[in-house]
Write a protein that holds these residues in place. Structure first.
Motif, PDB file in Angstrom:
ATOM      1  N   ARG A 292       0.820  -1.216   0.000  1.00 30.12           N
ATOM      2  CA  ARG A 292       0.000   0.000   0.000  1.00 30.12           C
ATOM      3  C   ARG A 292       0.850   1.261   0.000  1.00 30.12           C
ATOM      4  O   ARG A 292       0.466   2.280  -0.571  1.00 30.12           O
ATOM      5  CB  ARG A 292      -0.960  -0.010   1.182  1.00 30.12           C
ATOM      6  CG  ARG A 292      -2.049  -1.091   1.056  1.00 30.12           C
ATOM      7  CD  ARG A 292      -2.883  -1.202   2.321  1.00 30.12           C
ATOM      8  NE  ARG A 292      -3.575   0.038   2.616  1.00 30.12           N
ATOM      9  CZ  ARG A 292      -4.737   0.370   2.098  1.00 30.12           C
ATOM     10  NH1 ARG A 292      -5.347  -0.448   1.270  1.00 30.12           N
ATOM     11  NH2 ARG A 292      -5.307   1.523   2.391  1.00 30.12           N
TER      12      ARG A 292
ATOM     13  N   ALA B 233       1.969   1.730  -3.543  1.00 26.27           N
ATOM     14  CA  ALA B 233       0.867   2.177  -4.401  1.00 26.27           C
ATOM     15  C   ALA B 233       0.449   3.604  -4.090  1.00 26.27           C
ATOM     16  O   ALA B 233      -0.265   4.233  -4.877  1.00 26.27           O
ATOM     17  CB  ALA B 233      -0.329   1.241  -4.238  1.00 26.27           C
TER      18      ALA B 233
ATOM     19  N   LEU C 101      -1.352   4.349  -1.354  1.00 26.85           N
ATOM     20  CA  LEU C 101      -2.600   4.337  -0.584  1.00 26.85           C
ATOM     21  C   LEU C 101      -2.328   4.627   0.891  1.00 26.85           C
ATOM     22  O   LEU C 101      -3.228   4.985   1.628  1.00 26.85           O
ATOM     23  CB  LEU C 101      -3.306   2.988  -0.736  1.00 26.85           C
ATOM     24  CG  LEU C 101      -3.694   2.661  -2.183  1.00 26.85           C
ATOM     25  CD1 LEU C 101      -4.164   1.222  -2.308  1.00 26.85           C
ATOM     26  CD2 LEU C 101      -4.763   3.615  -2.675  1.00 26.85           C
TER      27      LEU C 101
ATOM     28  N   PRO D 244      -1.682   8.032  -6.223  1.00 19.98           N
ATOM     29  CA  PRO D 244      -1.785   6.646  -6.677  1.00 19.98           C
ATOM     30  C   PRO D 244      -2.064   6.523  -8.172  1.00 19.98           C
ATOM     31  O   PRO D 244      -1.430   5.724  -8.863  1.00 19.98           O
ATOM     32  CB  PRO D 244      -2.959   6.091  -5.880  1.00 19.98           C
ATOM     33  CG  PRO D 244      -3.033   6.909  -4.657  1.00 19.98           C
ATOM     34  CD  PRO D 244      -2.506   8.268  -5.014  1.00 19.98           C
ATOM     35  N   HIS D 245      -2.999   7.332  -8.677  1.00 20.02           N
ATOM     36  CA  HIS D 245      -3.424   7.100 -10.052  1.00 20.02           C
ATOM     37  C   HIS D 245      -2.410   7.576 -11.082  1.00 20.02           C
ATOM     38  O   HIS D 245      -2.599   7.388 -12.275  1.00 20.02           O
ATOM     39  CB  HIS D 245      -4.812   7.684 -10.310  1.00 20.02           C
ATOM     40  CG  HIS D 245      -4.901   9.160 -10.146  1.00 20.02           C
ATOM     41  ND1 HIS D 245      -5.106   9.768  -8.947  1.00 20.02           N
ATOM     42  CD2 HIS D 245      -4.840  10.149 -11.065  1.00 20.02           C
ATOM     43  CE1 HIS D 245      -5.164  11.072  -9.117  1.00 20.02           C
ATOM     44  NE2 HIS D 245      -5.004  11.327 -10.391  1.00 20.02           N
TER      45      HIS D 245
ATOM     46  N   ILE E 138       0.814   1.797 -11.574  1.00 14.69           N
ATOM     47  CA  ILE E 138       0.937   0.558 -10.811  1.00 14.69           C
ATOM     48  C   ILE E 138      -0.379  -0.202 -10.898  1.00 14.69           C
ATOM     49  O   ILE E 138      -1.446   0.402 -10.876  1.00 14.69           O
ATOM     50  CB  ILE E 138       1.261   0.881  -9.333  1.00 14.69           C
ATOM     51  CG1 ILE E 138       2.698   1.378  -9.202  1.00 14.69           C
ATOM     52  CG2 ILE E 138       1.029  -0.333  -8.439  1.00 14.69           C
ATOM     53  CD1 ILE E 138       3.085   1.742  -7.790  1.00 14.69           C
TER      54      ILE E 138
ATOM     55  N   PHE F 171      -2.730  -3.143  -9.000  1.00  8.41           N
ATOM     56  CA  PHE F 171      -2.853  -3.663  -7.633  1.00  8.41           C
ATOM     57  C   PHE F 171      -3.984  -4.682  -7.589  1.00  8.41           C
ATOM     58  O   PHE F 171      -5.110  -4.378  -7.965  1.00  8.41           O
ATOM     59  CB  PHE F 171      -3.159  -2.498  -6.668  1.00  8.41           C
ATOM     60  CG  PHE F 171      -2.870  -2.790  -5.213  1.00  8.41           C
ATOM     61  CD1 PHE F 171      -3.088  -4.053  -4.665  1.00  8.41           C
ATOM     62  CD2 PHE F 171      -2.380  -1.790  -4.381  1.00  8.41           C
ATOM     63  CE1 PHE F 171      -2.816  -4.302  -3.331  1.00  8.41           C
ATOM     64  CE2 PHE F 171      -2.101  -2.035  -3.039  1.00  8.41           C
ATOM     65  CZ  PHE F 171      -2.320  -3.294  -2.510  1.00  8.41           C
TER      66      PHE F 171
ATOM     67  N   PHE G 260      -6.112  -6.542  -4.963  1.00  9.49           N
ATOM     68  CA  PHE G 260      -6.348  -6.437  -3.528  1.00  9.49           C
ATOM     69  C   PHE G 260      -6.633  -7.796  -2.908  1.00  9.49           C
ATOM     70  O   PHE G 260      -7.059  -8.731  -3.585  1.00  9.49           O
ATOM     71  CB  PHE G 260      -7.537  -5.507  -3.266  1.00  9.49           C
ATOM     72  CG  PHE G 260      -7.220  -4.072  -3.530  1.00  9.49           C
ATOM     73  CD1 PHE G 260      -6.931  -3.212  -2.489  1.00  9.49           C
ATOM     74  CD2 PHE G 260      -7.196  -3.587  -4.828  1.00  9.49           C
ATOM     75  CE1 PHE G 260      -6.623  -1.891  -2.741  1.00  9.49           C
ATOM     76  CE2 PHE G 260      -6.887  -2.264  -5.083  1.00  9.49           C
ATOM     77  CZ  PHE G 260      -6.599  -1.410  -4.038  1.00  9.49           C
TER      78      PHE G 260
ATOM     79  N   ASP H 134      -9.070  -8.538  -1.088  1.00  5.95           N
ATOM     80  CA  ASP H 134     -10.486  -8.886  -1.310  1.00  5.95           C
ATOM     81  C   ASP H 134     -10.891  -8.698  -2.775  1.00  5.95           C
ATOM     82  O   ASP H 134     -12.080  -8.670  -3.096  1.00  5.95           O
ATOM     83  CB  ASP H 134     -11.393  -8.082  -0.388  1.00  5.95           C
ATOM     84  CG  ASP H 134     -11.389  -6.596  -0.706  1.00  5.95           C
ATOM     85  OD1 ASP H 134     -10.603  -6.172  -1.586  1.00  5.95           O
ATOM     86  OD2 ASP H 134     -12.164  -5.847  -0.100  1.00  5.95           O
TER      87      ASP H 134
ATOM     88  N   ALA I  52     -11.734  -6.552  -4.760  1.00  6.29           N
ATOM     89  CA  ALA I  52     -12.352  -5.249  -5.033  1.00  6.29           C
ATOM     90  C   ALA I  52     -12.890  -5.135  -6.450  1.00  6.29           C
ATOM     91  O   ALA I  52     -12.772  -4.099  -7.100  1.00  6.29           O
ATOM     92  CB  ALA I  52     -11.371  -4.110  -4.736  1.00  6.29           C
ATOM     93  N   LEU I  53     -13.510  -6.194  -6.942  1.00  3.26           N
ATOM     94  CA  LEU I  53     -14.203  -6.072  -8.233  1.00  3.26           C
ATOM     95  C   LEU I  53     -15.444  -5.212  -8.021  1.00  3.26           C
ATOM     96  O   LEU I  53     -16.137  -5.370  -7.024  1.00  3.26           O
ATOM     97  CB  LEU I  53     -14.607  -7.450  -8.753  1.00  3.26           C
ATOM     98  CG  LEU I  53     -13.456  -8.392  -9.104  1.00  3.26           C
ATOM     99  CD1 LEU I  53     -13.993  -9.739  -9.554  1.00  3.26           C
ATOM    100  CD2 LEU I  53     -12.571  -7.779 -10.190  1.00  3.26           C
TER     101      LEU I  53
ATOM    102  N   ARG J 244      -7.940  -7.181 -14.975  1.00  2.00           N
ATOM    103  CA  ARG J 244      -8.245  -5.762 -14.797  1.00  2.00           C
ATOM    104  C   ARG J 244      -6.993  -4.969 -14.451  1.00  2.00           C
ATOM    105  O   ARG J 244      -6.798  -3.848 -14.931  1.00  2.00           O
ATOM    106  CB  ARG J 244      -9.286  -5.601 -13.698  1.00  2.00           C
ATOM    107  CG  ARG J 244      -9.718  -4.172 -13.500  1.00  2.00           C
ATOM    108  CD  ARG J 244     -10.805  -4.045 -12.467  1.00  2.00           C
ATOM    109  NE  ARG J 244     -10.283  -4.160 -11.104  1.00  2.00           N
ATOM    110  CZ  ARG J 244     -11.009  -3.928 -10.020  1.00  2.00           C
ATOM    111  NH1 ARG J 244     -12.289  -3.604 -10.128  1.00  2.00           N
ATOM    112  NH2 ARG J 244     -10.482  -4.048  -8.824  1.00  2.00           N
TER     113      ARG J 244
END
Ligand SMILES: Nc1ncnc2c1ncn2[C@@H]1O[C@H](COP(=O)(O)OP(=O)(O)OP(=O)(O)O)[C@@H](O)[C@H]1O
Ligand SMILES: [Mg+2]
Lengths: 516, 240
Positions: free
Chosen positions: B49, B52, B54, B79-80, B84, B86, B88, B90, B92-93, B151
Motif C-alpha cells: 500500500r 501504491a 494508498l 496513486p493514479h 501501478i 494492484f 487487492f 479482497d 475489489a471487483l 483488470r
C-alpha cells in the motif's frame, strides 16, 4: 471527494444548513433560557401545576408505552420475518410496512371509525389507551424493520458455533440479544421521539398532551412565552430520555442494503403455518381492518362524500406533491453531503434537530423568520421545506451513511490506482453503489413529510394548502363520514405516490447484479 | 541495470504500532517476480500500500524509476499517476459492473480508443471470454481472481502488486495463474511484487525474496541465497 476545494464547498453547504435551520432552534432555546429569564421563570412555575403537569404525564405515558410495546411486538414480528421460512415473505414484508407509510391521523380516524362501528364506549375511544394503541400500530413496522435488519446481520456461523456449545435458549439470550441490543434501543428511542412529537392523534382523540398544550398556548391564547417555556421543557425531557442511548442511535444502521456476505440462519419451525397465521392475523387486524373501516364509513349515508372530499382536497394535492418532493430532494442531497463528511459533531447536530419536538421546531421557525427582515422567506413555502428538512434530515442521513459504509474502501482504492480521479470515482463507483440508499432516503423523506402535521401546522403560509393540515382543519367541523372520506382520499394519494416510487425504483434502478 | 523501486529509511506506524521501521531496499528493473513473505500482521499488505500510494510513510522516501513519489509524510505523486497495478486481498471487483466493464475501467480512463479489442484479447487469453457479460457475484472465486488479474494488467502497468492472488484456489487454477504471471513477466518487462503465504512456491517462482519480521527486513536476496542462509529467524520461518 477529498480534494480541498470540494471539501470547502461541502462545508459551505453545511454552514447554510446551520444558519437556516439549526440557528432558529438554538435561538429559541437560548431565548427561553436567558433573554426572557424572569418572564420565562414565571412561566416555568405555571407549567408545573395542575392541568399542565397532567399533560406532561400523559405525553410521557403515551410515548414510553408506545415505544415499549412497539419494540416488543416488533421484535416478535421481526423474528418471524427473518428467521423462519415463510411463503410470500417479500409481499408480507411490504404489507407490514404499510401502516408506517400512512399519516398517523388517517390511522386514528380509521380506528375511531371501527370502534364507533363496533359500539365501544366513548370513554375508551377518547382516552389515553386508544392513543397508545393507534401509535403502536403505526410504529410497530418501524421497529420490526430496524430489528429485522439487525437480525440479518447476525451470521449463521455465529449462531451455529453457539449452538454447538449450548441450548438455543442460551444462544438467544447470550448471543443474539446482545447483538441486536443497539437496534432495540435505537428503535425505542426513535419511536419515543416520534410519538412525543405526535400531535394529530391525541388531538383527534381529545387527549390533552404536551404538544396539544403548546399548540393551544400558541394559537388560541397567543401566549408566546408560555408556549416557548413549555417547548423548552418538552425538549429537555426528550434530551434526557435520549441521552443514555445516543450512541446506539448514532451507530445502528436503520436499514440493511444489498447482499449479505454471510448466511442467515433459518429455523424450520415444526408448524410454519402457525407463524404464517400469526402474521396474516396481524396484517388483517392492523392493516386491512382499518382501511376497510375507512371505506365503509365514507360510503355511509350519502354516496357523495368521497367525490366531495376529493373536490375539497384537490388544491392540496399539487401543493403537497410539489413540496414533499422538493423537500425530499433537498433532504437527500444534504443527507449525502453530511454522510460524505463523516463528522461526529455533525452527527450530534442532526440528532439534535430530530430530537427537538415538531411543535417546537414549528415555533422556532416562526420566531426566527416572522420578522420584518426575513418576512420574504416566512411568507413562502420555503419555511415548510425548512420544517421538513429539520424533522427528517437525521433519518435520511443515517440511511445514506449506512449505504456508504457498506462500500469497502478497497473499491475506491482500486479505482484510484487505475487512474480514476476522486470525482470520477464518486460518479462511477460511489454514487451507483449508494443509489439504493439514496432512493430509500428520498422515499422515506417523502412519506414522512406527507404525514407531518405538528410542525407544518404552525408555519404554513397563506395560500399554500397541505393535505395533512387541510384534513386536520376541515375535520374539526365535518361530519364523521366526510372525515373518513378525506382520509381515504389521502390514503389513495399516498398509495399512488408509493406506487409511482416503486415503479421508478424498478425501472431506473434496475440492477442485474443484485439479482442471482 | 537501473533501479525501478527504492525504499529509503521508510517508517510507517498506525498509532503506537510501528509496522515498518526504517526499512530500505532497492529492486532492479529486470528482476521479474519478487515474493514478499512474513508472518500474518508483519506488514506485507502495508508495504504494498505504501508503494501504491494508498498509505504514506511518516518518515523516509520512496522512489519509482528514480522519481520521488513520496517524501517525509507527503505523497508527491498520487496513486493514479504511479502506473501501478494492484490486486487487492479482497479483489475489489466493482459489483455493479460486468466482467467486461470491470476490465475496461482503467483503459477508458486512459482514453484508449480501441479499448474494446484490448479487453476482448485479454478475456480470450485468460479463457474467460464467455463470462464477459456476467457480474462479479455470478463468478466463482477463481474466476473472480482471473478478472481481477486481467483488470490490473490491461492498463500495462510497470509494477504489479498482488496480495495473495492464488489463495483459496485449487491446484490447477493456481498453476494457471502462475503461468500467466510468468508469461507476463517475460513478455512485458514488468515487476511483480507478490505477497504470499506459500514460501515453497515463492522460492520456486520468484527471482528475489523479501521477508519482513518485526518491522524490519529479515531477509532480502535471491531464492538460492535464502535456501543457504544461516539466519535463524529466516530458517525458523521457512522450516528448513
Ligand atoms: N488501517 C490500519 N489501522 C490500524 N492498524 C493497521 C491498519 N492497517 C494495518 N494495521 C496494522 O498493521 C499491521 C500490519 O498489517 P498488514 O495488513 O500489513 O499485515 P499483513 O502482513 O498483510 O498480514 P496478513 O498476512 O494477515 O494479511 C497489523 O498489526 C495491523 O493490525
Ligand atoms: Mg495482508
Amino acid at each position: 471527494m477529498k480534494t480541498p476545494k470540494t471539501k470547502y464547498f461541502l462545508w459551505l453547504i453545511v454552514a447554510i444548513f446551520a444558519v437556516t435551520i439549526l440557528l432558529p432552534l438554538l435561538m429559541l432555546i437560548f431565548e427561553a433560557l436567558f433573554t426572557e429569564t424572569n418572564f420565562a421563570f414565571d412561566n416555568f412555575l405555571t407549567i408545573f401545576q395542575g392541568e399542565v403537569l397532567k399533560s406532561i404525564a400523559n405525553s410521557l405515558i403515551i410515548s414510553l408505552s408506545t415505544g415499549l410495546l412497539s419494540v416488543i411486538i416488533g421484535t416478535g414480528l421481526a423474528f418471524i420475518l427473518t428467521k423462519i421460512k415463510l411463503p410470500l415473505k417479500n409481499i408480507l414484508r411490504l404489507i407490514l410496512l404499510l401502516p408506517l407509510f400512512l399519516p398517523p391521523y388517517i390511522t386514528s380516524v380509521a380506528w375511531t371509525d371501527f370502534w364507533l362501528f363496533a359500539g365501544f364506549p366513548k370513554s375508551f375511544i377518547y382516552g389515553i389507551p386508544s392513543v397508545i394503541f393507534i401509535l403502536t400500530t403505526v410504529y410497530i413496522p418501524l421497529s420490526a424493520f430496524i430489528i429485522s435488519g439487525s437480525l440479518e446481520n447476525v451470521s449463521a456461523s455465529i449462531e451455529e458455533a453457539g449452538e454447538m456449545m449450548s441450548s438455543y435458549k442460551t444462544v438467544f439470550f447470550k448471543i443474539i440479544l446482545p447483538l441486536i441490543r443497539p437496534a432495540l434501543f435505537s428503535s425505542f428511542i426513535l419511536i419515543f421521539i416520534l410519538s412525543v412529537s405526535e400531535f394529530a392523534v391525541p388531538s383527534y382523540l381529545s387527549v390533552n398532551v404536551f404538544t396539544t398544550e403548546i399548540f393551544t398556548q400558541f394559537t388560541a391564547f397567543y401566549n408566546y412565552s408560555s408556549a416557548i417555556a413549555h417547548a423548552l421543557v418538552l425538549t429537555l425531557i426528550c434530551f434526557i430520555i435520549i441521552f443514555p442511548g445516543k450512541h446506539y442511535l448514532l451507530q445502528t444502521p436503520f436499514v440493511s442494503f444489498g447482499k449479505k456476505s454471510h448466511k442467515i440462519k433459518y429455523y424450520s419451525a415444526e408448524k410454519p403455518f402457525i407463524y404464517f397465521l400469526v402474521y396474516l392475523t396481524y396484517i388483517i387486524l392492523f392493516v386491512f381492518l382499518p382501511v376497510m373501516m375507512l371505506i365503509i364509513q365514507s360510503t355511509e349515508g350519502s354516496n357523495f362524500a368521497l367525490m366531495q372530499s376529493i373536490k375539497q382536497l384537490l388544491p392540496a394535492f399539487s401543493d403537497t406533491f410539489l413540496l414533499t418532493i422538493s423537500s425530499a430532494v433537498f433532504i437527500t442531497i444534504l443527507g449525502l453531503i453530511f454522510a460524505l463528511l463523516r463528522n461526529k459533531i455533525l452527527d450530534y447536530i442532526l440528532l439534535f434537530t430530530f430530537a427537538v419536538p415538531a411543535v417546537v421546531t414549528g415555533i422556532a421557525l416562526i420566531k426566527f423568520y416572522n420578522t420584518p427582515a426575513l418576512n420574504f422567506i416566512y411568507g413562502t413555502s420555503a419555511v415548510i421545506i425548512f420544517a421538513f428538512i429539520s424533522r427528517f434530515i437525521f433519518i435520511s442521513e443515517k440511511i445514506i451513511a449506512t449505504g456508504l459504509e457498506q462500500i469497502p474502501p478497497s473499491y475506491l482504492e482500486a479505482a484510484s490506482v487505475m487512474g480514476a480521479s476522486p470525482f470520477y470515482s464518486f460518479k462511477k463507483i460511489l454514487l451507483p453503489l449508494t443509489s439504493e440508499a439514496l432512493f430509500t432516503a428520498f422515499f422515506t423523506a417523502i412519506i414522512f413529510s406527507i404525514g407531518e402535521l405538528s410542525a407544518v401546522i404552525m408555519v404554513y403560509p397563506p395560500g399554500i394548502s397541505l393535505l395533512s393540515v387541510r384534513i386536520f382543519t376541515l375535520s374539526a367541523n365535518a361530519p364523521q363520514n366526510m372525515v373518513s372520506a378525506m382520509c381515504l382520499t389521502a390514503l389513495l394519494f399516498t398509495l399512488i405516490i408509493i406506487f409511482i416510487m416503486l415503479i421508478i425504483k424498478n425501472t431506473v434502478f434496475k440492477k442485474q447484479w443484485k439479482q442471482s | 541495470m537501473e533501479t525501478i523501486i527504492e525504499f529509503k529509511n521508510c517508517t510507517k506506524s498506525f498509532g503506537k504500532n510501528t509496522v515498518l521501521n526504517d526499512i530500505s531496499f532497492k529492486i532492479k528493473k529486470d528482476t521479474g517476480i519478487v515474493s514478499v513473505l512474513g508472518k500474518s500482521g508483519s506488514g506485507k499488505t502495508t508495504l504494498l500500500r505504501l508503494l501504491a500510494g494508498l498509505e504514506i510513510p511518516e518518515k523516509g522516501e520512496i522512489f519509482i524509476n528514480g522519481k520521488t513519489v513520496c517524501k517525509n509524510g507527503k505523497n508527491i505523486i498520487p496513486p493514479h499517476k504511479r502506473n501501478i497495478g494492484f490486486i487487492f486481498q479482497d479483489l475489489a471487483l466493482f459489483p455493479h459492473f460486468t466482467v467486461f466493464e470491470n476490465i475496461a475501467f482503467g483503459l477508458k480512463l486512459k482514453k484508449q480508443s480501441d479499448y474494446k479489442n484490448t479487453v476482448n484479447e485479454i478475456l480470450k487469453k485468460f479463457e474467460i471470454y464467455s463470462l464477459k457479460n456476467n457480474y462479479p457475484n455470478q463468478l466463482s472465486g477463481g474466476q473472480q481472481q482471473l478478472v481481477a488479474l486481467a483488470r490490473s494488467l490491461v492498463p500495462e502497468p510497470e509494477i504489479l502488486l498482488t496480495d495473495e492472488p492464488t489463495a483459496n484456489l485449487d491446484v490447477k487454477l493456481k498453476k494457471k495463474i502462475e503461468e500467466l504471471l510468468n508469461d507476463i513477466v517475460k513478455q512485458n518487462n514488468i515487476i511483480i511484487l507478490s505477497v504470499t503465504h506459500d514460501h515453497k512456491d515463492a522460492i520456486k517462482q520468484s527471482s528475489e525474496i523479501l521477508m519482513l519480521n518485526k518491522g524490519k527486513i529479515a531477509f532480502f536476496g535471491t531464492s538460492d541465497e535464502i535456501i543457504h542462509t544461516k539466519n535463524i529467524s529466516v530458517t525458523e520461518f521457512l522450516e528448513i
